[in-house]
Design a protein around this motif. Structure first.
Motif, PDB file in Angstrom:
ATOM      1  N   SER A  15      26.400  39.738 -32.589  1.00 35.29           N
ATOM      2  CA  SER A  15      27.805  39.764 -33.013  1.00 35.29           C
ATOM      3  C   SER A  15      28.623  38.791 -32.149  1.00 35.29           C
ATOM      4  O   SER A  15      28.185  38.387 -31.062  1.00 35.29           O
ATOM      5  N   ILE A  17      30.739  36.484 -29.822  1.00 36.01           N
ATOM      6  CA  ILE A  17      30.520  35.308 -28.972  1.00 36.01           C
ATOM      7  C   ILE A  17      29.032  34.966 -28.887  1.00 36.01           C
ATOM      8  O   ILE A  17      28.639  33.801 -28.973  1.00 36.01           O
ATOM      9  N   ASP A  36      19.490  42.466 -28.117  1.00 35.59           N
ATOM     10  CA  ASP A  36      20.701  43.236 -28.452  1.00 35.59           C
ATOM     11  C   ASP A  36      20.255  44.652 -28.798  1.00 35.59           C
ATOM     12  O   ASP A  36      19.095  44.878 -29.167  1.00 35.59           O
ATOM     13  N   CYS A  58      16.893  45.046 -27.057  1.00 39.90           N
ATOM     14  CA  CYS A  58      17.074  45.059 -25.607  1.00 39.90           C
ATOM     15  C   CYS A  58      18.373  45.770 -25.291  1.00 39.90           C
ATOM     16  O   CYS A  58      19.445  45.347 -25.724  1.00 39.90           O
ATOM     17  N   ASP A  59      18.271  46.864 -24.552  1.00 37.57           N
ATOM     18  CA  ASP A  59      19.464  47.528 -24.028  1.00 37.57           C
ATOM     19  C   ASP A  59      19.659  46.991 -22.616  1.00 37.57           C
ATOM     20  O   ASP A  59      18.855  47.295 -21.713  1.00 37.57           O
ATOM     21  N   VAL A  60      20.702  46.218 -22.415  1.00 35.62           N
ATOM     22  CA  VAL A  60      20.850  45.523 -21.129  1.00 35.62           C
ATOM     23  C   VAL A  60      21.161  46.461 -19.961  1.00 35.62           C
ATOM     24  O   VAL A  60      21.130  46.038 -18.808  1.00 35.62           O
ATOM     25  N   ASN A  86      25.384  37.834 -21.738  1.00 33.48           N
ATOM     26  CA  ASN A  86      26.648  37.948 -22.469  1.00 33.48           C
ATOM     27  C   ASN A  86      26.926  39.340 -23.048  1.00 33.48           C
ATOM     28  O   ASN A  86      28.078  39.705 -23.265  1.00 33.48           O
ATOM     29  N   TYR A 152      36.185  48.058 -16.808  1.00 37.34           N
ATOM     30  CA  TYR A 152      35.799  46.780 -17.426  1.00 37.34           C
ATOM     31  C   TYR A 152      36.298  45.607 -16.588  1.00 37.34           C
ATOM     32  O   TYR A 152      35.548  44.673 -16.279  1.00 37.34           O
ATOM     33  N   LYS A 156      34.141  42.811 -14.627  1.00 36.16           N
ATOM     34  CA  LYS A 156      34.199  41.384 -14.965  1.00 36.16           C
ATOM     35  C   LYS A 156      34.549  40.538 -13.728  1.00 36.16           C
ATOM     36  O   LYS A 156      34.123  39.392 -13.621  1.00 36.16           O
ATOM     37  N   GLY A 183      39.424  34.360 -23.181  1.00 31.42           N
ATOM     38  CA  GLY A 183      40.664  35.105 -23.400  1.00 31.42           C
ATOM     39  C   GLY A 183      40.463  36.017 -24.598  1.00 31.42           C
ATOM     40  O   GLY A 183      39.399  36.603 -24.760  1.00 31.42           O
ATOM     41  N   ILE A 185      39.369  36.664 -27.994  1.00 35.56           N
ATOM     42  CA  ILE A 185      38.519  36.021 -28.993  1.00 35.56           C
ATOM     43  C   ILE A 185      38.320  37.011 -30.132  1.00 35.56           C
ATOM     44  O   ILE A 185      37.996  38.193 -29.883  1.00 35.56           O
ATOM     45  N   THR A 187      36.594  38.992 -32.192  1.00 37.89           N
ATOM     46  CA  THR A 187      35.261  39.572 -32.398  1.00 37.89           C
ATOM     47  C   THR A 187      35.446  41.071 -32.637  1.00 37.89           C
ATOM     48  O   THR A 187      36.570  41.586 -32.579  1.00 37.89           O
ATOM     49  N   PHE A 190      36.948  44.848 -29.776  1.00 39.11           N
ATOM     50  CA  PHE A 190      38.095  45.742 -29.621  1.00 39.11           C
ATOM     51  C   PHE A 190      37.945  46.960 -30.539  1.00 39.11           C
ATOM     52  O   PHE A 190      38.160  48.096 -30.128  1.00 39.11           O
TER      53      PHE A 190
HETATM   54  P1  NAI Z   1      30.999  41.925 -29.828  1.00 40.11           P
HETATM   55  O1  NAI Z   1      31.205  43.393 -29.895  1.00 40.11           O
HETATM   56  O2  NAI Z   1      31.300  41.111 -31.035  1.00 40.11           O
HETATM   57  O3  NAI Z   1      29.514  41.598 -29.376  1.00 40.11           O
HETATM   58  C1  NAI Z   1      28.907  42.280 -28.302  1.00 40.11           C
HETATM   59  C2  NAI Z   1      27.424  42.397 -28.570  1.00 40.11           C
HETATM   60  O4  NAI Z   1      26.820  43.034 -27.432  1.00 40.11           O
HETATM   61  C3  NAI Z   1      27.103  43.240 -29.807  1.00 40.11           C
HETATM   62  O5  NAI Z   1      26.150  42.579 -30.603  1.00 40.11           O
HETATM   63  C4  NAI Z   1      26.556  44.531 -29.216  1.00 40.11           C
HETATM   64  O6  NAI Z   1      25.608  45.176 -30.046  1.00 40.11           O
HETATM   65  C5  NAI Z   1      25.923  44.014 -27.923  1.00 40.11           C
HETATM   66  N1  NAI Z   1      25.741  45.082 -26.939  1.00 40.11           N
HETATM   67  C6  NAI Z   1      26.624  46.040 -26.572  1.00 40.11           C
HETATM   68  N2  NAI Z   1      26.057  46.862 -25.664  1.00 40.11           N
HETATM   69  C7  NAI Z   1      24.793  46.405 -25.460  1.00 40.11           C
HETATM   70  C8  NAI Z   1      23.711  46.836 -24.653  1.00 40.11           C
HETATM   71  N3  NAI Z   1      23.791  47.923 -23.866  1.00 40.11           N
HETATM   72  N4  NAI Z   1      22.570  46.123 -24.673  1.00 40.11           N
HETATM   73  C9  NAI Z   1      22.464  45.028 -25.479  1.00 40.11           C
HETATM   74  N5  NAI Z   1      23.432  44.599 -26.283  1.00 40.11           N
HETATM   75  C10 NAI Z   1      24.595  45.270 -26.270  1.00 40.11           C
HETATM   76  O7  NAI Z   1      31.878  41.425 -28.596  1.00 40.11           O
HETATM   77  P2  NAI Z   1      32.148  39.969 -27.983  1.00 40.11           P
HETATM   78  O8  NAI Z   1      33.602  39.823 -27.930  1.00 40.11           O
HETATM   79  O9  NAI Z   1      31.325  38.954 -28.629  1.00 40.11           O
HETATM   80  O10 NAI Z   1      31.639  40.216 -26.479  1.00 40.11           O
HETATM   81  C11 NAI Z   1      30.671  39.405 -25.841  1.00 40.11           C
HETATM   82  C12 NAI Z   1      30.990  39.331 -24.367  1.00 40.11           C
HETATM   83  O11 NAI Z   1      32.249  38.681 -24.200  1.00 40.11           O
HETATM   84  C13 NAI Z   1      31.117  40.691 -23.678  1.00 40.11           C
HETATM   85  O12 NAI Z   1      30.536  40.619 -22.387  1.00 40.11           O
HETATM   86  C14 NAI Z   1      32.614  40.870 -23.559  1.00 40.11           C
HETATM   87  O13 NAI Z   1      32.943  41.723 -22.509  1.00 40.11           O
HETATM   88  C15 NAI Z   1      33.047  39.440 -23.326  1.00 40.11           C
HETATM   89  N6  NAI Z   1      34.449  39.143 -23.567  1.00 40.11           N
HETATM   90  C16 NAI Z   1      34.985  39.206 -24.831  1.00 40.11           C
HETATM   91  C17 NAI Z   1      36.299  38.877 -25.051  1.00 40.11           C
HETATM   92  C18 NAI Z   1      36.938  38.919 -26.415  1.00 40.11           C
HETATM   93  O14 NAI Z   1      38.158  38.728 -26.509  1.00 40.11           O
HETATM   94  N7  NAI Z   1      36.205  39.123 -27.485  1.00 40.11           N
HETATM   95  C19 NAI Z   1      37.189  38.470 -23.932  1.00 40.11           C
HETATM   96  C20 NAI Z   1      36.519  38.405 -22.671  1.00 40.11           C
HETATM   97  C21 NAI Z   1      35.202  38.730 -22.505  1.00 40.11           C
END
Ligand code: NAI
Length: 278
Positions: A15, A17, A36, A58-60, A86, A152, A156, A183, A185, A187, A190
């Motif tokens: 999903s 980023i 993921d 993979c559960d990170v 990520n 969180y 970070k 910032g 993004i 996705t 939220f």
């Molecule tokens: P998202 O929810 O679209 O994607 C996150 C992905 O991580 C999902 O595919 C989810 O299944 C996977 N995931 C969650 N827990 C997991 C686990 N225990 N093991 C493996 N996979 C797991 O969110 P997004 O926004 O793409 O987030 C990606 C990264 O960017 C995260 O680290 C988030 O904290 C960071 N981030 C996002 C921002 C935003 O505005 N979207 C801003 C700053 C940082």
């Protein structure tokens, strides 16, 4: 085709980023191994993205899963050159005077230990290749309160420092480590954090897009490809002399309060001074 002949491991690529980065790296010639917890989406990607892509559950938060992901990547493709740690989620939303110790531990396992173990278990493979690049996802929350929950944001900030310290440790092996700080993004993070259903998720994303565009100097919402492009810079030879640092990709969100950049918004002095002194 910056990544021809390279293998990239990406976590959280089902999903947002991570997904945007999977797509860019495949377009640029990399073999991509993605981990993921979302196995439905991961399996669908396996069926549609071709032979250069492999998904593994993979559960990170689980060190064994992270190690298994790195082992599989090296086994299937012959080695690892690039790692994008990520995967993440908003985690517990409790304030510091209410959060439980267990919730705190979970946030740290999901957002910090996951990155540490991603570095730990990929480093042997990067060393075998004579070097490589590791990129970790931090956040604007690494710098300021108010953008995310306390656990969180603390996690970070730790990702940012971990990236610097690991960069110093691993420079002798020609492994570079950097952090990316997104910032707002657009996705699902939220909506996922509050447990929204599909319809609510779409609504939240639409509102978020507008809100972000009016909160920051660059008046549009950030999209996953904005981050993927920055990750590709850190992963490529163009950043060969860059390690232990971070890149804010936030549309200027941290530049200052609205009055510092929006001519329509009164600055602090405008707000407090009587008219004849303005
Ligand atoms: P998202 O929810 O679209 O994607 C996150 C992905 O991580 C999902 O595919 C989810 O299944 C996977 N995931 C969650 N827990 C997991 C686990 N225990 N093991 C493996 N996979 C797991 O969110 P997004 O926004 O793409 O987030 C990606 C990264 O960017 C995260 O680290 C988030 O904290 C960071 N981030 C996002 C921002 C935003 O505005 N979207 C801003 C700053 C940082």
């Amino acid at each position: 085709m910056r990544f021809n002949g390279k293998t990239a491991v990406i976590t959280g690529g089902s999903s947002g980023i991570g997904r945007g980065t999977v797509d860019l790296f495949l377009r640029e010639g990399a073999k991509v191994v993605m981990g993921d917890i979302d196995t439905d989406e991961g399996s669908a990607m396996m069926a549609s993205l071709g032979d250069d892509f492999h998904f593994q559950k993979c559960d990170v938060t689980q060190e064994d899963d992270v190690k298994a992901l790195m082992d599989t990547a090296a086994e299937k493709t012959g080695g690892i050159d690039i790692v994008f740690n990520n995967a993440g989620a908003g985690g517990p939303r409790d304030s510091i005077d209410e959060i439980s110790g267990d919730d705190w531990d979970f946030a740290m396992a999901l957002l910090v230990k996951s990155v540490a173990m991603g570095i730990r278990h990929s480093a042997p493979y990067l060393k075998q290749r004579g070097g490589g690049s590791i990129i970790n996802t931090a956040s604007v929350c690494s710098f300021q309160a108010g953008f995310g929950p306390v656990a969180y944001s603390t996690a970070k900030a730790a990702v940012l420092h971990l990236s610097k310290v690991a960069a110093a440790d691993l420079a002798q092996h020609k492994i570079r480590v950097n952090a990316i700080c997104p910032g707002f993004i657009q996705t699902n993070i939220f909506a996922a954090t509050v447990g929204a259903n599909r319809e609510e998720t779409n609504q939240i994303n639409a509102v978020l897009g507008q809100a972000a565009a009016s909160a920051q100097p660059v008046a549009r919402p950030g999209i996953p490809d904005d981050i993927a492009q920055a990750v590709a810079y850190f992963a490529s030879d163009a950043s060969g002399f860059v390690t232990g640092t971070h890149l804010l990709v936030d549309g200027g969100l941290l530049v200052g309060n609205r009055g510092s950049w929006d001519p329509e918004e009164p600055g602090i002095l405008d707000a407090i001074l009587p008219d004849h002194l303005k």
